[in-house]
Scaffold this motif. Sequence first.
Motif, PDB file in Angstrom:
ATOM      1  N   LYS A   1       0.825  -1.213   0.000  1.00 41.47           N
ATOM      2  CA  LYS A   1       0.000   0.000   0.000  1.00 41.47           C
ATOM      3  C   LYS A   1       0.861   1.267   0.000  1.00 41.47           C
TER       4      LYS A   1
ATOM      5  N   ILE B   1       0.582   3.033  -6.250  1.00 41.29           N
ATOM      6  CA  ILE B   1      -0.189   2.810  -5.024  1.00 41.29           C
ATOM      7  C   ILE B   1      -1.686   2.873  -5.315  1.00 41.29           C
ATOM      8  N   ARG B   2      -2.096   3.878  -6.072  1.00 42.08           N
ATOM      9  CA  ARG B   2      -3.525   4.034  -6.385  1.00 42.08           C
ATOM     10  C   ARG B   2      -4.043   2.832  -7.172  1.00 42.08           C
TER      11      ARG B   2
ATOM     12  N   ILE C   1      -4.432  -0.260  -4.814  1.00 44.47           N
ATOM     13  CA  ILE C   1      -5.569  -0.164  -3.908  1.00 44.47           C
ATOM     14  C   ILE C   1      -6.897  -0.279  -4.663  1.00 44.47           C
TER      15      ILE C   1
ATOM     16  N   PRO D   1      -4.128   4.471   1.738  1.00 45.90           N
ATOM     17  CA  PRO D   1      -2.796   4.520   1.111  1.00 45.90           C
ATOM     18  C   PRO D   1      -1.733   5.019   2.089  1.00 45.90           C
TER      19      PRO D   1
ATOM     20  N   TYR E   1       1.034   7.031   1.853  1.00 47.52           N
ATOM     21  CA  TYR E   1       1.812   7.985   1.063  1.00 47.52           C
ATOM     22  C   TYR E   1       2.975   8.590   1.853  1.00 47.52           C
TER      23      TYR E   1
END
Length: 216
Positions: free
Chosen positions: A63, A71-72, A75, A208, A210
């Motif tokens: 993640k 990452i997007r 997910i 996420p 980030y």
Amino acid sequence: MKLLTFYNSKKICSVAIKYNNKIDYIYKFSEKNNHSTILLMINKILLKNFISLKDINYIAFSKGPGSFTGIRIAIIIAQGLSIGLNIPLIGISTLKILAEKGKQITKKNKFLIITKANKKNIYFGKYIYKKNNIFLINKEKFISIQLALFKIQKLKNWIMIKNFNSITFNSIKNIKILNIKNINALDIIPIALRYIKFKKYKKKKIIPNYLQNKII
């Protein structure tokens, strides 16, 4: 129990599946690791092992931190499969996956993980293993390279794992440096199995990782 894992970076997509005592794995080098690439690879490995997607019990994936787009995509795919098929999700930090791989290579238990975020900042985390479990010592951070070097110089008897060569650490003598350029879906499996054992999984929603809301 059937566990599906996947990992996608800027250049590599990988998918693995564990069921019974068998593990299978496929990967692909690609400059365009979009959602269709991962979905095609998931379909391929399932067909290869004569498994239906509805038979999967858990899905585990990275993640972040890492590529914002990667990452997007991860997910979106994981949550889409979870919602459609009611499959529990396990979202794992990329830094934790690197620590796990470092443990497998060195058999040690104290790891400092750094990965490159941009020219001036890195992702930073400290881990220690106890009784085969991994614990986060400090919260993972998005910090400047200068601050990271200052923190590293204060440590002793740790192994630093990094995945880039653009920063030199010649002045650091108190810790061992291990370069791990790539991680993949296989590296996620040991952590995911521990999460399953202790029921640390979710359904439908993963936040996420980030790490860029605040620069320290």
